[in-house]
Design an enzyme around this catalytic site. Structure first.
Site, PDB file in Angstrom:
ATOM      1  N   ASP A  65       3.108  -4.213   7.987  1.00 19.36           N
ATOM      2  CA  ASP A  65       1.629  -3.431   7.945  1.00 19.36           C
ATOM      3  C   ASP A  65       0.598  -4.631   8.068  1.00 19.36           C
ATOM      4  O   ASP A  65       0.391  -5.484   7.301  1.00 19.36           O
ATOM      5  CB  ASP A  65       1.444  -2.927   6.688  1.00 19.36           C
ATOM      6  CG  ASP A  65       0.174  -2.092   6.088  1.00 19.36           C
ATOM      7  OD1 ASP A  65      -0.549  -2.372   7.172  1.00 19.36           O
ATOM      8  OD2 ASP A  65       0.288  -1.843   5.147  1.00 19.36           O
ATOM      9  N   CYS A  78      -4.656   2.490  -3.598  1.00 17.24           N
ATOM     10  CA  CYS A  78      -3.419   2.894  -3.074  1.00 17.24           C
ATOM     11  C   CYS A  78      -2.447   1.977  -3.427  1.00 17.24           C
ATOM     12  O   CYS A  78      -1.446   1.618  -2.639  1.00 17.24           O
ATOM     13  CB  CYS A  78      -3.466   3.197  -1.677  1.00 17.24           C
ATOM     14  SG  CYS A  78      -4.747   4.623  -1.295  1.00 17.24           S
ATOM     15  N   GLN A 125      -4.636  -5.152   7.254  1.00 21.92           N
ATOM     16  CA  GLN A 125      -5.582  -6.012   6.596  1.00 21.92           C
ATOM     17  C   GLN A 125      -5.610  -7.421   7.101  1.00 21.92           C
ATOM     18  O   GLN A 125      -6.652  -8.398   6.956  1.00 21.92           O
ATOM     19  CB  GLN A 125      -5.517  -6.190   5.061  1.00 21.92           C
ATOM     20  CG  GLN A 125      -5.502  -4.918   4.123  1.00 21.92           C
ATOM     21  CD  GLN A 125      -6.955  -4.424   4.071  1.00 21.92           C
ATOM     22  OE1 GLN A 125      -7.896  -5.280   4.161  1.00 21.92           O
ATOM     23  NE2 GLN A 125      -7.158  -3.097   3.951  1.00 21.92           N
ATOM     24  N   HIS A 176       0.556  -1.248   0.068  1.00 22.59           N
ATOM     25  CA  HIS A 176      -0.150   0.059   0.044  1.00 22.59           C
ATOM     26  C   HIS A 176       0.913   0.997   0.043  1.00 22.59           C
ATOM     27  O   HIS A 176       1.989   1.213   0.643  1.00 22.59           O
ATOM     28  CB  HIS A 176      -0.797  -0.247   1.247  1.00 22.59           C
ATOM     29  CG  HIS A 176      -1.981   1.047   1.356  1.00 22.59           C
ATOM     30  ND1 HIS A 176      -1.616   2.423   1.637  1.00 22.59           N
ATOM     31  CD2 HIS A 176      -3.234   1.020   1.055  1.00 22.59           C
ATOM     32  CE1 HIS A 176      -2.810   2.974   1.839  1.00 22.59           C
ATOM     33  NE2 HIS A 176      -3.821   2.201   1.471  1.00 22.59           N
ATOM     34  N   LYS A 212     -10.545  -0.504  10.406  1.00 24.73           N
ATOM     35  CA  LYS A 212     -10.726  -1.923   9.467  1.00 24.73           C
ATOM     36  C   LYS A 212     -11.175  -3.087  10.324  1.00 24.73           C
ATOM     37  O   LYS A 212     -11.406  -3.985   9.884  1.00 24.73           O
ATOM     38  CB  LYS A 212      -9.389  -2.038   8.582  1.00 24.73           C
ATOM     39  CG  LYS A 212      -8.945  -0.800   7.684  1.00 24.73           C
ATOM     40  CD  LYS A 212      -7.863  -1.352   6.783  1.00 24.73           C
ATOM     41  CE  LYS A 212      -7.395  -0.177   6.122  1.00 24.73           C
ATOM     42  NZ  LYS A 212      -8.372   0.155   5.057  1.00 24.73           N
TER      43      LYS A 212
END
Length: 410
Positions: free
Chosen positions: A204, A368, A207, A127, A230
């Site tokens: 990261d 993104c 997700q 991302h 999220k």
């Protein structure tokens, strides 16, 4: 949250989400954009509302009752999230989200350490939030960015990763789960490879957190960034976990109140981590809501959530694959419940607009992830991202709506 049995009643759970009962363009809402932001259960909405109605005060700056209540609720949410990740609470910096967390590492850890010729290793599936901060640091330090490529199925090319983990690499930053492809990277294996070579790792986790159990100690990374909105929480919330040694050595990223022990014009003595990195008044109500989101997720069980979403993904993949002219991007085994796709003869934005008229919310664009779009040779895709509150019927509605759109565009 509604009381649960050992086998969740998914329709009852769906009823916890008020927005899912509304209509769009006269059609029942089919929300398939949870990778962008998840919907919020009533318990999270209620927690934020209750904070403002009954406990609203600033944290750590008052001895009166409301101040104490606010501080207890805020730090209580930190403790809940820390337990959810299986880490000590004093290693968890509360942030506005993953983007802030990555920038904190970029400017507080990387910027003082990197020199000309050093390498920051990224992957093709990142991302922008895990690309741009490193570009800015590289420009200021003379460091270089190197990129690990992906396989045709959308998996990380681990042979390429090993080949590029050379002595110049000081930091490896990569995603746990791709927001476009759904690929679930083997984080523990990758971190072991990096650690053998003395390379610091940042993951990261945006997700991953909403969809699977995350046990940070078992991953072996140095930094793990996450976003609250999220994972059913309010926007403007998140956290950065870092090894205690890093937190001790890193200078503050932002200066102001709360991150200090003593201020004199001659010298300031900074607070202990994690508060050293939490200048100013935080999003207190949002963090309280994030704590409620953690409670909600734990109440269902992350293993149950992952199994539910995998079942939905299997159905959705089968339904969409049967549509003539539809191309799915990313077929890695064990991928998360994200399907990026294009329909022959339809631009992604046009397709998403027409689906919206059918009440179906999907994301269109580059997500993104410009470098990943360039890899596939497309400017954009549509993305249907599933959550446990979706249903089999909604997947059938998506497939039927795509079929209707294909006829309109024929």
């Amino acid at each position: 949250m509604t009381a649960r049995s050992d086998r969740p009643d998914w329709l009852r759970i769906r009823a916890d989400f008020p927005v899912l009962t509304r209509q769009v363009h006269g059609k029942p809402l089919v929300y398939l954009d949870s990778a962008n932001t998840s919907q919020k259960p009533q318990s999270v909405i209620r927690a934020v509302d209750e904070f403002y109605r009954e406990h609203n005060a600033n944290v750590s700056r008052a001895v009166h009752a409301l101040g104490s209540e606010a501080t207890e609720a805020y730090e209580g949410a930190r403790s809940k999230l820390a337990a959810f990740l299986n880490v000590p609470a004093d290693e968890l910096v509360l942030t506005s989200g993953t983007t802030f967390g990555i920038n904190l590492v970029a400017y507080s850890w990387a910027l003082p350490r990197l020199r000309a010729g050093d390498v920051i290793l990224l992957t093709r599936m990142e991302h922008h939030a895990n690309i741009v901060p490193w570009q800015l640091v590289a420009e200021r330090t003379g460091a270089k960015i190197r990129v690990v490529e992906i396989t045709p199925s959308g998996e990380l090319d681990l042979d390429d990763l090993r080949a590029k983990l050379t002595g110049e690499v000081k930091l490896l930053a990569f995603t746990h789960v791709s927001n476009v492809l759904g690929t679930v990277n083997p984080v523990a294996q990758i971190c072991r490879e990096a650690r053998r070579r003395g390379v610091v790792t940042l993951v990261d986790g945006s997700q991953a957190m909403p969809h699977r159990a995350v046990d940070i100690p078992s991953l072996g990374c140095d930094f793990y960034a996450l976003t609250g909105h999220k994972m059913l929480g309010p926007t403007g919330t998140g956290a950065l976990w870092a090894r205690r040694q890093h937190l001790r050595e890193m200078p503050p990223f932002i200066g102001g109140g709360e991150m200090i022990k003593e201020v004199r014009f001659e010298k300031t003595v900074f607070n202990d981590p994690p508060h050293k990195f939490e200048a100013g008044t935080p999003n207190i109500a949002g963090v309280v809501g994030l704590g409620a989101a953690v409670d909600y997720l734990r109440g269902i069980g992350m293993d149950q959530i992952e199994a539910r979403e995998q079942a939905l993904l299997e159905i959705a993949t089968r339904e969409l694959s049967a549509i003539e002219g539809l191309r799915i991007f990313g077929s890695a085994p064990g991928k998360a419940a994200v399907i990026s796709f294009l329909v022959e003869g339809a631009h992604a934005h046009d397709l998403a607009t027409l689906l919206d008229l059918e009440g179906i919310a999907v994301r269109s664009g580059h997500h993104c992830a410009h470098p990943l779009m360039a890899h596939f040779g497309v400017p954009a895709t549509c993305r249907a991202s599933l959550a446990f509150y979706n249903t089999h019927v909604e997947i059938e509605q998506l497939a039927a709506a795509i079929g209707k759109v294909r006829k309109l565009l024929a």
